[in-house]
Scaffold this motif. Structure first.
Motif, PDB file in Angstrom:
ATOM      1  N   THR A 116      37.226 -58.192  -5.689  1.00 28.31           N
ATOM      2  CA  THR A 116      36.749 -57.005  -4.818  1.00 28.31           C
ATOM      3  C   THR A 116      34.912 -57.430  -5.338  1.00 28.31           C
ATOM      4  OG1 THR A 116      36.867 -55.006  -6.256  1.00 28.31           O
ATOM      5  CG2 THR A 116      38.602 -55.355  -4.490  1.00 28.31           C
ATOM      6  N   PHE A 117      34.627 -58.476  -6.032  1.00 29.06           N
ATOM      7  CA  PHE A 117      33.149 -58.054  -5.629  1.00 29.06           C
ATOM      8  C   PHE A 117      32.592 -58.571  -6.685  1.00 29.06           C
ATOM      9  CE2 PHE A 117      33.494 -54.100  -8.167  1.00 29.06           C
ATOM     10  CZ  PHE A 117      32.694 -54.467  -8.722  1.00 29.06           C
ATOM     11  N   VAL A 118      31.633 -59.533  -6.682  1.00 29.50           N
ATOM     12  CA  VAL A 118      31.226 -60.333  -7.742  1.00 29.50           C
ATOM     13  C   VAL A 118      29.699 -59.107  -7.586  1.00 29.50           C
ATOM     14  CG1 VAL A 118      30.511 -62.237  -8.587  1.00 29.50           C
ATOM     15  CG2 VAL A 118      31.965 -62.044  -6.910  1.00 29.50           C
ATOM     16  N   GLU A 119      29.123 -59.643  -9.371  1.00 28.87           N
ATOM     17  CA  GLU A 119      28.166 -59.028  -9.903  1.00 28.87           C
ATOM     18  C   GLU A 119      27.031 -59.636 -10.193  1.00 28.87           C
ATOM     19  OE1 GLU A 119      27.167 -55.094 -13.221  1.00 28.87           O
ATOM     20  OE2 GLU A 119      29.086 -55.534 -12.368  1.00 28.87           O
ATOM     21  N   TYR A 120      25.107 -59.665  -9.488  1.00 29.98           N
ATOM     22  CA  TYR A 120      24.800 -60.685 -10.207  1.00 29.98           C
ATOM     23  C   TYR A 120      23.997 -59.363 -11.018  1.00 29.98           C
ATOM     24  CZ  TYR A 120      26.989 -64.174  -7.575  1.00 29.98           C
ATOM     25  OH  TYR A 120      27.435 -65.012  -6.578  1.00 29.98           O
ATOM     26  N   GLU A 121      23.128 -60.291 -12.197  1.00 30.68           N
ATOM     27  CA  GLU A 121      21.785 -59.414 -12.988  1.00 30.68           C
ATOM     28  C   GLU A 121      20.336 -60.086 -12.678  1.00 30.68           C
ATOM     29  OE1 GLU A 121      22.601 -59.664 -16.847  1.00 30.68           O
ATOM     30  OE2 GLU A 121      22.884 -61.634 -17.064  1.00 30.68           O
ATOM     31  N   PRO A 122      19.464 -59.641 -12.520  1.00 26.31           N
ATOM     32  CA  PRO A 122      18.296 -60.587 -12.840  1.00 26.31           C
ATOM     33  C   PRO A 122      18.501 -61.292 -13.361  1.00 26.31           C
ATOM     34  CG  PRO A 122      17.426 -58.225 -12.198  1.00 26.31           C
ATOM     35  CD  PRO A 122      19.052 -58.138 -12.623  1.00 26.31           C
ATOM     36  N   ALA A 123      17.535 -62.549 -12.696  1.00 30.34           N
ATOM     37  CA  ALA A 123      16.987 -63.462 -13.975  1.00 30.34           C
ATOM     38  C   ALA A 123      15.670 -63.559 -14.838  1.00 30.34           C
ATOM     39  CB  ALA A 123      16.941 -64.757 -13.034  1.00 30.34           C
ATOM     40  N   THR A 124      14.955 -63.019 -14.500  1.00 28.46           N
ATOM     41  CA  THR A 124      14.300 -61.520 -14.935  1.00 28.46           C
ATOM     42  C   THR A 124      14.113 -60.648 -15.572  1.00 28.46           C
ATOM     43  OG1 THR A 124      12.293 -61.466 -12.811  1.00 28.46           O
ATOM     44  CG2 THR A 124      12.272 -63.689 -14.365  1.00 28.46           C
ATOM     45  N   GLU A 125      13.306 -60.146 -16.245  1.00 25.83           N
ATOM     46  CA  GLU A 125      13.162 -58.588 -16.407  1.00 25.83           C
ATOM     47  C   GLU A 125      13.247 -57.687 -15.552  1.00 25.83           C
ATOM     48  OE1 GLU A 125      14.199 -55.427 -19.172  1.00 25.83           O
ATOM     49  OE2 GLU A 125      14.619 -57.590 -19.871  1.00 25.83           O
ATOM     50  N   ALA A 126      14.245 -57.201 -14.666  1.00 30.17           N
ATOM     51  CA  ALA A 126      13.860 -56.317 -13.825  1.00 30.17           C
ATOM     52  C   ALA A 126      15.613 -55.497 -13.573  1.00 30.17           C
ATOM     53  CB  ALA A 126      14.071 -56.877 -12.454  1.00 30.17           C
ATOM     54  N   ASP A 127      15.191 -53.944 -13.401  1.00 27.18           N
ATOM     55  CA  ASP A 127      16.142 -53.053 -13.442  1.00 27.18           C
ATOM     56  C   ASP A 127      16.691 -52.976 -11.793  1.00 27.18           C
ATOM     57  OD1 ASP A 127      17.337 -50.597 -13.481  1.00 27.18           O
ATOM     58  OD2 ASP A 127      15.679 -49.578 -13.091  1.00 27.18           O
ATOM     59  N   ALA A 128      17.582 -53.230 -12.207  1.00 24.07           N
ATOM     60  CA  ALA A 128      17.641 -53.869 -10.887  1.00 24.07           C
ATOM     61  C   ALA A 128      19.327 -54.966 -10.920  1.00 24.07           C
ATOM     62  CB  ALA A 128      17.676 -54.592  -9.155  1.00 24.07           C
ATOM     63  N   THR A 129      20.625 -54.945  -9.485  1.00 18.14           N
ATOM     64  CA  THR A 129      21.842 -55.209 -10.241  1.00 18.14           C
ATOM     65  C   THR A 129      22.330 -55.575  -8.223  1.00 18.14           C
ATOM     66  OG1 THR A 129      22.389 -54.305 -11.732  1.00 18.14           O
ATOM     67  CG2 THR A 129      24.605 -55.225 -10.507  1.00 18.14           C
ATOM     68  N   LEU A 130      22.931 -56.542  -7.778  1.00 18.75           N
ATOM     69  CA  LEU A 130      23.613 -56.951  -6.650  1.00 18.75           C
ATOM     70  C   LEU A 130      24.547 -57.540  -7.129  1.00 18.75           C
ATOM     71  CD1 LEU A 130      23.187 -58.208  -4.205  1.00 18.75           C
ATOM     72  CD2 LEU A 130      22.413 -60.928  -5.470  1.00 18.75           C
ATOM     73  N   PHE A 131      25.509 -56.848  -5.768  1.00 19.30           N
ATOM     74  CA  PHE A 131      26.936 -56.742  -5.509  1.00 19.30           C
ATOM     75  C   PHE A 131      27.217 -57.400  -4.008  1.00 19.30           C
ATOM     76  CE2 PHE A 131      25.687 -52.760  -8.474  1.00 19.30           C
ATOM     77  CZ  PHE A 131      26.416 -52.532  -9.427  1.00 19.30           C
ATOM     78  N   VAL A 132      28.384 -58.359  -4.725  1.00 20.90           N
ATOM     79  CA  VAL A 132      28.201 -59.036  -3.107  1.00 20.90           C
ATOM     80  C   VAL A 132      29.606 -59.035  -2.878  1.00 20.90           C
ATOM     81  CG1 VAL A 132      29.019 -61.539  -2.890  1.00 20.90           C
ATOM     82  CG2 VAL A 132      26.225 -61.115  -3.727  1.00 20.90           C
ATOM     83  N   LEU A 133      29.848 -58.612  -2.081  1.00 15.93           N
ATOM     84  CA  LEU A 133      30.997 -58.039  -1.045  1.00 15.93           C
ATOM     85  C   LEU A 133      31.809 -59.336  -0.508  1.00 15.93           C
ATOM     86  CD1 LEU A 133      29.694 -55.685  -2.518  1.00 15.93           C
ATOM     87  CD2 LEU A 133      31.288 -54.435  -0.894  1.00 15.93           C
ATOM     88  N   PRO A 134      32.776 -59.121   0.122  1.00 13.21           N
ATOM     89  CA  PRO A 134      33.533 -59.715   1.484  1.00 13.21           C
ATOM     90  C   PRO A 134      32.809 -59.295   2.356  1.00 13.21           C
ATOM     91  CG  PRO A 134      35.499 -58.584   0.036  1.00 13.21           C
ATOM     92  CD  PRO A 134      33.845 -58.447  -0.692  1.00 13.21           C
ATOM     93  N   GLU A 135      33.185 -60.346   3.876  1.00 14.46           N
ATOM     94  CA  GLU A 135      32.800 -59.268   4.492  1.00 14.46           C
ATOM     95  C   GLU A 135      30.500 -59.707   4.854  1.00 14.46           C
ATOM     96  OE1 GLU A 135      34.384 -59.135   7.387  1.00 14.46           O
ATOM     97  OE2 GLU A 135      36.113 -60.039   5.513  1.00 14.46           O
ATOM     98  N   ARG A 136      30.359 -60.558   3.555  1.00 13.52           N
ATOM     99  CA  ARG A 136      29.004 -61.117   4.145  1.00 13.52           C
ATOM    100  C   ARG A 136      28.183 -58.932   3.930  1.00 13.52           C
ATOM    101  NH1 ARG A 136      26.728 -63.107   8.803  1.00 13.52           N
ATOM    102  NH2 ARG A 136      28.678 -61.977   9.688  1.00 13.52           N
ATOM    103  N   VAL A 137      28.483 -58.266   3.238  1.00  7.51           N
ATOM    104  CA  VAL A 137      27.923 -57.129   2.239  1.00  7.51           C
ATOM    105  C   VAL A 137      27.275 -57.703   0.918  1.00  7.51           C
ATOM    106  CG1 VAL A 137      27.920 -55.090   2.136  1.00  7.51           C
ATOM    107  CG2 VAL A 137      29.081 -56.292   4.144  1.00  7.51           C
ATOM    108  N   TRP A 138      26.041 -57.976   1.189  1.00  7.01           N
ATOM    109  CA  TRP A 138      25.089 -57.279  -0.224  1.00  7.01           C
ATOM    110  C   TRP A 138      24.917 -55.703  -0.828  1.00  7.01           C
ATOM    111  CZ3 TRP A 138      21.285 -62.248  -0.634  1.00  7.01           C
ATOM    112  CH2 TRP A 138      22.774 -63.421  -1.231  1.00  7.01           C
ATOM    113  N   VAL A 139      24.643 -55.784  -1.925  1.00  7.35           N
ATOM    114  CA  VAL A 139      24.418 -54.582  -2.387  1.00  7.35           C
ATOM    115  C   VAL A 139      23.350 -54.294  -3.191  1.00  7.35           C
ATOM    116  CG1 VAL A 139      24.495 -52.128  -2.878  1.00  7.35           C
ATOM    117  CG2 VAL A 139      26.403 -52.766  -1.259  1.00  7.35           C
TER     118      VAL A 139
END
Length: 217
Positions: A116-139
């Protein structure tokens, strides 16, 4: 027969552990085509791409933002932040989003098999996470909101959807208590009655040749 999983409707507030102090809604395409602010945004995007170098033209975060239908963001004093991008350009690959040095900003988490979603982490040290959902939605989530967002999306077995934000070119909303904490004039003196009763202050940037800013208290 088993009923299909129900899509869970979420808002920015559902992804934060603590209430949002500041919320922002931005409609970049509307801003780009606006008579007053369009040139400013296009110029900023051009400067950002030029600063990043030829390798990154069209792939900087600002260039991607310019082509995104809607951006909703929220932050609070607890160190949490949420950014929801709706209508991200369909030809934009997460792994092709790079910083000013041409380095990829995100990398996929190894072993992530969720559908239902794909999770990405920062390529460098950072306190963040990217969640990619269908229908072209990023969180994008940071602070305690990272875990809260992950839990909300995992619980949404049928997927998640996000309601549209406030209309207008750009809208910023500030919680009354957050304003009072920052401005002593709202705690004592002639403006203190306003500070005690203020729930929210919002400011909307309207289209048109005059660029009117509408404030609501």
């Amino acid at each position: 027969a088993t009923a299909p999983p129900i899509v869970r409707h979420l808002s920015v507030d559902d992804l934060l552990v603590h209430p949002a102090d500041v919320k922002v809604t931005l409609h970049p395409p509307a801003v780009v085509h606006d008579r007053v602010y369009g040139a400013l945004l296009r110029r900023a995007s051009t400067l950002a791409a030029a600063y990043a170098g030829p390798r990154t033209v069209g792939t900087t975060a600002l260039a991607a933002l310019e082509r995104t239908d809607e951006v909703d963001a929220a932050v609070n004093d607890a160190g949490e932040a949420i950014v929801i991008l709706r209508g991200v350009p369909g030809d934009l690959d997460v792994l092709h989003v790079v910083d000013e040095k041409g380095v990829s900003v995100w990398r996929p988490i190894v072993g992530d098999l969720r559908r239902t979603f794909v999770e990405y982490e920062p390529a460098t040290e950072a306190d963040a996470t990217l969640f990619v959902l269908p229908e072209r939605v990023w969180v994008i989530a940071s602070g305690s909101a990272r875990m809260r967002t992950r839990e909300a999306l995992v619980d949404a077995a049928g997927g998640a959807s996000f309601a549209q934000g406030d209309p207008g070119l750009a809208v910023i909303s500030i919680r009354g208590s957050a304003l009072v904490r920052r401005d002593p004039r709202l705690r004592s003196g002639p403006l203190s009655p306003l500070g005690r009763s203020l729930l929210r202050a919002s400011f909307e940037l309207t289209p048109g040749a005059q660029g009117v800013l509408v404030a609501h208290l």
